[in-house]
Design an enzyme around this catalytic site. Structure first.
Site, PDB file in Angstrom:
ATOM      1  N   TRP A  37       0.824  -1.205   0.000  1.00  0.00           N
ATOM      2  CA  TRP A  37       0.000   0.000   0.000  1.00  0.00           C
ATOM      3  C   TRP A  37       0.863   1.261   0.000  1.00  0.00           C
ATOM      4  O   TRP A  37       0.564   2.229  -0.703  1.00  0.00           O
ATOM      5  CB  TRP A  37      -0.944   0.007   1.206  1.00  0.00           C
ATOM      6  CG  TRP A  37      -1.580   1.353   1.398  1.00  0.00           C
ATOM      7  CD1 TRP A  37      -2.536   1.926   0.600  1.00  0.00           C
ATOM      8  CD2 TRP A  37      -1.278   2.322   2.407  1.00  0.00           C
ATOM      9  NE1 TRP A  37      -2.847   3.187   1.061  1.00  0.00           N
ATOM     10  CE2 TRP A  37      -2.093   3.446   2.167  1.00  0.00           C
ATOM     11  CE3 TRP A  37      -0.399   2.330   3.497  1.00  0.00           C
ATOM     12  CZ2 TRP A  37      -2.062   4.576   2.976  1.00  0.00           C
ATOM     13  CZ3 TRP A  37      -0.369   3.454   4.300  1.00  0.00           C
ATOM     14  CH2 TRP A  37      -1.184   4.554   4.039  1.00  0.00           C
ATOM     15  N   HIS A  38       1.937   1.245   0.744  1.00  0.00           N
ATOM     16  CA  HIS A  38       2.817   2.422   0.754  1.00  0.00           C
ATOM     17  C   HIS A  38       3.434   2.665  -0.623  1.00  0.00           C
ATOM     18  O   HIS A  38       3.671   3.813  -1.000  1.00  0.00           O
ATOM     19  CB  HIS A  38       3.928   2.256   1.796  1.00  0.00           C
ATOM     20  CG  HIS A  38       3.494   2.592   3.196  1.00  0.00           C
ATOM     21  ND1 HIS A  38       3.234   1.633   4.149  1.00  0.00           N
ATOM     22  CD2 HIS A  38       3.254   3.778   3.794  1.00  0.00           C
ATOM     23  CE1 HIS A  38       2.865   2.216   5.271  1.00  0.00           C
ATOM     24  NE2 HIS A  38       2.864   3.523   5.089  1.00  0.00           N
TER      25      HIS A  38
END
Length: 411
Positions: A339-340
């Site tokens: 996600w990052h």
């Protein structure tokens, strides 16, 4: 004819706060007298959203509108379906459809395609997606029976938290939004709002600036110079200095931003949850994730870790509960890493934290079995804090991408 619009990015400069505090005055007066002016609040929010997405950011604004139509269609289709049936595959389809825009943004950010000039991303897409998925999942559970469209729009577009959270929950937000606090309650809210506002200024614009703007570039340059001189892994004591400096910057900058978001929420009579709770005094890595970016870590815990664990137990995928827990941790932190961003250091960051939590669990089980032989006193507590702090700071060094710049010359 060219029009030069004011573009205000959230909490970026004093000008933003001047406009914001002036616009808040009618709302503050109304809430002080026990009245919530929902029409004014809606206009107020729309104006500030416009100021975020106007000018050079106009395409992000268009993307946001298209995204909202798409997500509303999914949410309310699933709501109508859920009132009649509850098939698992329809639920999975709704969740997958809800996260597709965010997934495309992450992939195109990591691997840009020149032939695709239209980018669907916009400021805050991650946090709005988290909110939307949370609502769909709670509809599935039956915790949310029906979503009011206007309240839902306000929930998704709540502008104090739109860019980087904290991540609120729909039922908690609706409870605040549906009523005005009493005068005594609102006076208490104002006290917290002012306190968080000044604390945010201290964190972000003074301490965060000192670590991030004043020190970090100098330390980075020194570490790169020393690394090129050393060769090999290019490591030096300057890398250690960078690790601690970046960790302090990351905390004070992000915690300052979160305090601003909570402060403005309290001025509006909405109790947005806090995001940080003294994370650098954590006694172990699990304690750290109960204190760091709490609304995100709790979201991942509730909607990924717990759900995968229940699913695996129901399907009897693992006989050993310890192995199940370990697999769940790795799944959780791998998803958080992806996600990052789709870069090696974010993925390694996720693997690092999953490994650290698994090691911590092994230690806690060993400690429980041998508690009579293992001392527990002030020294061991402070040593645990010191050890956890250094493990966390090393993880932030990985997260920063500086090692990628040091070793490969790119971030």
């Amino acid at each position: 004819m060219n029009f030069n619009f004011i573009n205000l990015q959230p909490y970026a400069n004093p000008q933003y706060f001047i406009y914001l505090m002036i616009a808040l005055i009618p709302m503050i007066i109304g809430l002080y007298h026990g009245k919530r002016f929902k029409t004014y609040e809606a206009i107020f929010s729309l104006v500030f959203l416009f100021l975020i997405f106007d000018g050079s950011h106009w395409q992000q604004g268009i993307n946001l509108l298209v995204y909202l139509v798409y997500e509303f269609a999914i949410t309310f289709f699933y709501q109508n379906y859920r009132q009649k049936e509850n098939k698992t595959w329809v639920f999975y389809l709704a969740v997958i459809l809800a996260i597709i825009p965010l997934s495309i943004v992450k992939v195109l950010t990591a691997f840009p395609v020149k032939s695709i000039p239209f980018v669907i991303g916009f400021l805050g897409i991650s946090y709005i997606t988290f909110k939307n998925v949370q609502v769909i999942m709670e509809m599935r559970d039956g915790a949310i029976k029906k979503v009011d469209p206007l309240t839902y729009a306000r929930f998704l577009l709540f502008f104090p938290t739109i860019s980087s959270g904290p991540i609120d929950r729909y039922r908690r937000f609706k409870k605040d939004f549906d009523k005005a606090p009493s005068r005594d309650e609102y006076i208490t809210d104002l006290q917290f709002a002012v306190r968080y506002l000044f604390q945010g200024f201290l964190y972000k614009f003074i301490i965060g600036w000192f670590f991030g703007t004043y020190w970090l570039p100098k330390i980075s340059q020194a570490a790169l110079f020393a690394g090129n001189a050393n060769g090999g892994l290019k490591l030096s004591w300057w890398v250690v200095a960078y690790m601690y400096c970046y960790s302090m910057y990351l905390f004070f900058d992000f915690a300052g931003y979160s305090l601003f978001a909570v402060s403005i929420s309290y001025f509006m009579g909405i109790h947005t949850p806090m995001n940080f709770n003294k994370p650098f005094i954590s006694k172990n890595i699990k304690d750290f994730w109960n204190r760091w970016h709490m609304t995100l870590s709790f979201w991942f815990r509730d909607y990924i870790y717990m759900r995968f664990t229940f699913f695996a137990m129901k399907k009897k995928l693992f006989k050993n509960r310890i192995r199940l827990s370990q697999v769940s941790y790795f799944l959780l932190f791998l998803i958080m890493g992806f996600w990052h961003g789709l870069t090696w250091y974010y993925i390694v960051y996720g693997i690092f934290h999953a490994t650290a939590i698994c090691i911590n669990d092994v230690w806690l089980r060993f400690k429980k079995k041998h508690k009579e032989q293992i001392p527990h006193n002030k020294f061991t507590e402070w040593f645990a804090i010191f050890l956890t702090f250094n493990v966390v700071c090393f993880s932030f060094l990985i997260f920063s991408g500086f090692l990628s710049q040091l070793w490969f010359g790119w971030q």
